[in-house]
Design a protein around this motif. Structure first.
Motif, short mmCIF file in Angstrom:
data_model
loop_
_atom_site.label_atom_id
_atom_site.label_comp_id
_atom_site.label_asym_id
_atom_site.label_seq_id
_atom_site.Cartn_x
_atom_site.Cartn_y
_atom_site.Cartn_z
N UNK A 1 0.83 -1.21 0.00
CA UNK A 1 0.00 0.00 0.00
C UNK A 1 0.86 1.25 0.00
N UNK A 2 1.98 1.18 0.72
CA UNK A 2 2.88 2.33 0.76
C UNK A 2 3.56 2.49 -0.60
N UNK A 3 3.97 1.35 -1.18
CA UNK A 3 4.72 1.42 -2.43
C UNK A 3 3.84 1.86 -3.60
N UNK A 4 2.60 1.41 -3.61
CA UNK A 4 1.70 1.79 -4.71
C UNK A 4 0.39 2.31 -4.15
N UNK A 5 0.36 3.55 -3.71
CA UNK A 5 -0.78 4.07 -2.96
C UNK A 5 -1.82 4.74 -3.83
N UNK A 6 -1.70 4.62 -5.17
CA UNK A 6 -2.46 5.55 -6.02
C UNK A 6 -3.95 5.29 -6.08
N UNK A 7 -4.40 4.10 -5.56
CA UNK A 7 -5.84 3.91 -5.47
C UNK A 7 -6.49 5.05 -4.71
N UNK A 8 -5.70 5.61 -3.80
CA UNK A 8 -6.26 6.65 -2.96
C UNK A 8 -6.09 8.04 -3.56
N UNK A 9 -5.50 8.09 -4.75
CA UNK A 9 -5.28 9.40 -5.35
C UNK A 9 -6.57 9.96 -5.92
N UNK A 10 -7.49 9.04 -6.31
CA UNK A 10 -8.76 9.50 -6.86
C UNK A 10 -9.88 9.23 -5.85
N UNK A 11 -10.89 10.05 -5.89
CA UNK A 11 -12.03 9.87 -5.00
C UNK A 11 -13.28 9.83 -5.85
N UNK A 12 -14.12 8.80 -5.63
CA UNK A 12 -15.37 8.70 -6.38
C UNK A 12 -16.46 9.27 -5.50
N UNK A 13 -17.03 10.40 -5.89
CA UNK A 13 -18.02 11.05 -5.04
C UNK A 13 -19.23 10.12 -4.87
N UNK A 68 5.87 22.12 10.52
CA UNK A 68 5.32 22.46 9.22
C UNK A 68 5.83 21.54 8.13
N UNK A 69 5.14 21.59 6.98
CA UNK A 69 5.56 20.76 5.85
C UNK A 69 4.89 19.40 5.87
N UNK A 70 5.29 18.55 4.93
CA UNK A 70 4.60 17.30 4.68
C UNK A 70 4.84 16.27 5.77
N UNK A 71 5.90 16.45 6.54
CA UNK A 71 6.23 15.48 7.59
C UNK A 71 5.10 15.30 8.58
N UNK A 72 4.36 16.38 8.82
CA UNK A 72 3.26 16.32 9.77
C UNK A 72 2.17 15.36 9.28
N UNK A 73 1.81 15.51 8.00
CA UNK A 73 0.82 14.60 7.42
C UNK A 73 1.30 13.17 7.48
N UNK A 74 2.57 12.99 7.10
CA UNK A 74 3.13 11.65 7.01
C UNK A 74 3.03 10.94 8.35
N UNK A 75 3.51 11.60 9.41
CA UNK A 75 3.54 10.94 10.71
C UNK A 75 2.11 10.69 11.19
N UNK A 81 -2.31 6.76 12.10
CA UNK A 81 -3.69 6.33 11.87
C UNK A 81 -3.74 5.04 11.05
N UNK A 82 -2.55 4.47 10.77
CA UNK A 82 -2.42 3.26 9.96
C UNK A 82 -2.99 3.44 8.56
N UNK A 83 -3.05 4.69 8.11
CA UNK A 83 -3.55 4.97 6.76
C UNK A 83 -2.36 4.91 5.81
N UNK A 84 -1.97 3.66 5.48
CA UNK A 84 -0.71 3.50 4.76
C UNK A 84 -0.76 4.02 3.34
N UNK A 85 -1.96 3.99 2.71
CA UNK A 85 -2.03 4.50 1.35
C UNK A 85 -1.74 5.99 1.32
N UNK A 86 -2.36 6.74 2.23
CA UNK A 86 -2.11 8.18 2.27
C UNK A 86 -0.66 8.45 2.58
N UNK A 87 -0.11 7.70 3.55
CA UNK A 87 1.30 7.87 3.88
C UNK A 87 2.15 7.59 2.65
N UNK A 88 1.75 6.56 1.90
CA UNK A 88 2.48 6.24 0.68
C UNK A 88 2.48 7.40 -0.30
#
Ligand SMILES: Nc1ncnc2c1ncn2[C@@H]1O[C@H](COP(=O)(O)OP(=O)(O)OP(=O)(O)O)[C@@H](O)[C@H]1O
Ligand SMILES: [Mg+2]
Lengths: 273, 502
Positions: free
Chosen positions: B151-163, B458-465, B470-477
């Protein structure tokens, strides 16, 4: 006329580089300073344009005491005295043109020179200097792309921008091969003969000394141990040679002591103390 | 050096070789000291004492609950056999030290190579144990976490959102059927989905007993041909999905968006009725219907935003660092500050301060900055700026110290003043190293700014950690991908700039 009176230089660490040195250099002279490494040649030349402050004594330049000058007066004096270095001392990353124009800094207002606004006359001067030294086509190259001989010509062109009355040359050919050495010294000779610029030059090779100098002084341990005119140099005796270069020194090439001994006028005046 | 060895060999040992060896068994290293190899003896003593001390600490750490050394030792060896290996190595080392002392005193010319091998080996095994290095864990757990890693290596399923839209229709069910209970009628807007049940009351199923009342459930106005879930909501608003025969019940709507099915009132452990003697439940039909085209996900957008913040964070701190470190570098240059004792003192003080600042990591500076200015990019910029000033101040001043003095003299000799001399002779010489050090620092600052957010700078590190926690590995990926892409681009750009300018 340049008159050195009782010049002494003691470095901060206590090294006595010059002891009570006195001599005069008439205008239009090509004076060569000889002596062993460490005898004080560079120190002497640097005292004359005050890159080094002498400890004692006077240097009179047309009656003005150079050792007493400060600030603007010192800079106005310096701009009349060109200096050529053994290591050329060009700003390596700048172009040949910029290096040459730098010779004009003493005449240019600070702001204009920093923003590179030299006037038309200065640019003409630079062209003339480059042409005279035969490096016109190198003008836009970076200085460190040039060969040693070319770099030294840039160094001389830089001093020409100063329109100097005196040029100090500290071993100008020591980093060059013999052919280039002659070429550079011929340029200095022409400046001396045609433009009437006084030249004070330190040299290591006696054949060059004999070929180009009009007079010579010999330094040893910071003292003047020999003074001679062009005639006298050609007939330097072994004794004189050894007084400059030490008892163990072997003389090679040049004029032999025998011929010199034959001539009555041969003895250069030896200065002791 | 060789002379020292000679003198050692010339003078005999203070005590006979055998005694030297025996004394070394009493105190490791003592033998060498008496055999006139004082320094070697001292080193061996310290080495042995620290290795033995570490071993004792690890044994008592492995068997915390035991009392008494023997019990501790037994338990520790049982739990971690590696401690026994360490003990063996240490005993061998102890014997080797004594043997070496004997050889030294007896002037045998054998080398001490084996001795030093054992010294290194004992610390290596200790390090292995202290570091809790367990390759087996890496293999075993690594295999299990492979799906997560993917999920970390290929997280792109989460790149799109289907409303999506949740369509709910619900109806009330009274349990059990009771007289005179008024259930207010549902108000449904025109076109909204709705559900009816008949009857609208009944009994619960019993656990492993009789089935509850069967109700006819009819739904309309749902999305056509789409799966619909059935949910129950009890009187305390607990929701649970309807199962039949252990399976979740799903029904697919017809082309008009309607469905019809039977549902059985399920059982419930908690008492269904309060004092009233009945309860009102709801039965709901839920549909998750996708509406409209897929759009970029919030996570992706957030990552992009924070990545931009990260890049600017690195850039601003580099700009501030450069601007402030240039004057600092001039007063930290020995060749410019050696005029008198006053300037020399300034040089020393500035250099010392720079060294202290530099020895504290940017992340620590970020924590300090957060205390001062609060969470956010400004704290990160402050931290990286402070560290940049110290690092660049040192590099710049070393560049100034190493310039060639020849051109400076030559320009002075033309009658140039101070400013002209600096401009013509000093600046051209320091531009290339300054440019190259600046790019180098920019590189470091952007890299640092990707992690400085982990402590709140500040910066992306905050999101990452946050996503990792939250065990949201796709987003972290996604965040990790952005960091990798940015750093790769940065590498390329900075090497291009370096080639151009230097
Ligand atoms: N900055 C300095 N500080 C202390 N001593 C110096 C310094 N510069 C030169 N000296 C010493 O002064 C003496 C004269 O040096 P100088 O450089 O003038 O000799 P030189 O004749 O030019 O020698 P060379 O032919 O090697 O260039 C030498 O003993 C040298 O070590
Ligand atoms: Mg010299």
């Amino acid at each position: 006329m340049l008159e050195i009176r009782n010049l002494t230089k003691i470095y901060d660490d206590g090294t006595v580089a010059l002891r009570n040195v006195s001599f005069t250099v008439p205008d239009r002279e090509f004076l060569v300073v000889i002596g062993l490494s460490g005898s004080g040649k560079s120190t002497l030349l640097r005292c004359i344009n005050r890159l080094i402050d002498p400890t004692e004594g006077q240097i009179l330049w047309d009656g003005v005491d150079i050792t007493a000058l400060k600030g603007d007066d010192l800079r106005r004096m310096r701009r009349q005295i060109g200096m050529v270095f053994q290591q050329f001392n060009l700003v390596k990353r700048s172009t040949v043109m910029t290096n040459v124009m730098a010779g004009r800094l003493g005449y240019s207002p600070t702001w204009r020179s920093i923003t590179n606004q030299f006037d038309e006359a200065d640019r003409k001067r630079a062209q003339t200097a480059l042409k005279r030294m035969g490096i016109t086509d190198q003008a836009n190259k970076r200085a460190d792309e040039l060969s040693g001989g070319q770099q030294q010509r840039v160094g001389i062109a830089r001093t020409l921008m100063q329109e100097p009355k005196l040029i100090l040359a500290d071993e100008p050919v020591a980093s060059l091969d013999p052919v280039l050495a002659h070429s550079i010294l011929q340029h200095l000779e022409s400046l001396n003969r045609e433009d009437g610029i006084t030249i004070i030059c330190s040299l290591h090779y006696l054949d060059l000394v004999q070929r180009y100098s009009t007079s010579v002084i010999g330094l040893r341990d910071g003292q003047v141990v020999y003074q001679g005119t062009k005639k006298q140099i050609l007939r330097m005796t072994d004794a004189e040679f050894k007084s400059i270069y030490g008892e163990e020194a072997e003389r090679m090439g040049g004029i032999s002591g025998d011929i010199a001994a034959d001539d009555e006028d041969s003895a250069g005046e030896e200065v002791t103390g | 050096m060789s002379q020292k060895v000679q003198t050692v060999e010339e003078k005999p040992s203070l005590v006979p070789p055998v005694l030297t060896g025996l004394l070394s068994l009493v105190v490791p290293g003592l033998g060498h000291m008496l055999a006139r190899q004082f320094r070697k003896g001292l080193v061996l003593l310290l080495v042995f004492l620290s290795a033995a001390g570490l071993w004792i600490w690890r044994v008592s750490d492995a068997a915390r609950r035991e009392v008494g050394f023997t019990a501790m030792f037994k338990k520790a060896i049982q739990l971690q056999p590696i401690l026994l290996i360490i003990l063996v190595v240490l005993v061998l080392l102890y014997l080797l030290i004594a043997y070496d002392a004997y050889k030294v005193a007896a002037k045998a010319k054998a080398s001490s190579f084996l001795l030093w091998v054992f010294v290194v080996a004992s610390f290596f095994i200790l390090g292995w144990q202290i570091g809790e290095i367990r390759p087996a864990v890496l293999v075993r757990d690594g295999k299990n976490s492979l799906p997560l890693l993917m999920r970390v290596l290929w997280p792109w399923e989460k790149a799109l959102y289907y409303p999506e839209e949740l369509l709910i229709g619900s109806a009330d069910v009274v349990i059990p059927c009771t007289e005179n209970v008024e259930v207010p009628p549902r108000v449904v807007e025109e076109g909204d989905p709705y559900v009816t049940v008949t009857p609208n009351c009944g009994d619960l199923s019993e656990i492993a007993g009789a089935e509850g009342t069967k109700l006819r459930m009819v739904g309309s106005n749902f999305a056509p041909n789409d799966e619909t879930e059935i949910w129950w909501v009890d009187q305390v608003r607990n929701e649970f999905r309807y199962r039949y025969g252990g399976e979740y019940v799903k029904i697919v709507t017809d082309e008009n968006g309607s469905f019809e099915m039977d549902v059985i009132i399920p059982y419930r452990v908690i008492p269904t009725t309060g004092g009233k003697g009945y309860a009102v439940w709801q039965v709901e039909a839920r549909q998750v219907a996708s509406v409209g085209e897929p759009v970029l996900s919030e996570e992706l957008k957030l990552s992009v935003e924070k990545m931009i913040e990260t890049i600017f964070l690195g850039m601003m701190s580099t700009v501030f660092g450069v601007i402030l470190s240039i004057p600092v570098s001039f007063i930290a240059s020995r060749n410019l500050m050696s005029a008198n004792w006053f300037t020399k003192t300034i040089y020393m003080v500035v250099r010392t301060i720079l060294n202290i600042i530099r020895s504290i990591e940017s992340l620590v500076w970020a924590v300090i900055a957060i205390i001062a200015v609060g969470l956010g990019p400004f704290a990160g910029i402050l931290a990286l700026t402070v560290h940049s000033i110290a690092a660049l101040g040192k590099l710049y001043s070393e560049a100034i110290e190493s310039i060639d003095h020849g051109p400076v003299e030559a320009i002075q000799a033309t009658g140039a003043n101070w400013l002209q001399t600096v401009w013509y002779a000093v600046i051209p010489q320091i531009v290339p190293p300054f440019v190259s050090f600046t790019i180098y620092r920019w590189d470091i600052n952007v890299r640092m700014s990707t992690v400085i957010g982990m402590v709140g700078g500040g910066g992306i590190g905050y999101l990452l950690i946050q996503w990792i926690r939250l065990l949201d590995y796709r987003s972290a990926g996604i965040a990790i991908w952005f960091i990798a892409i940015t750093v790769a681009i940065l590498d390329y750009v900075s090497s291009e700039i370096r080639n151009r300018f230097v």
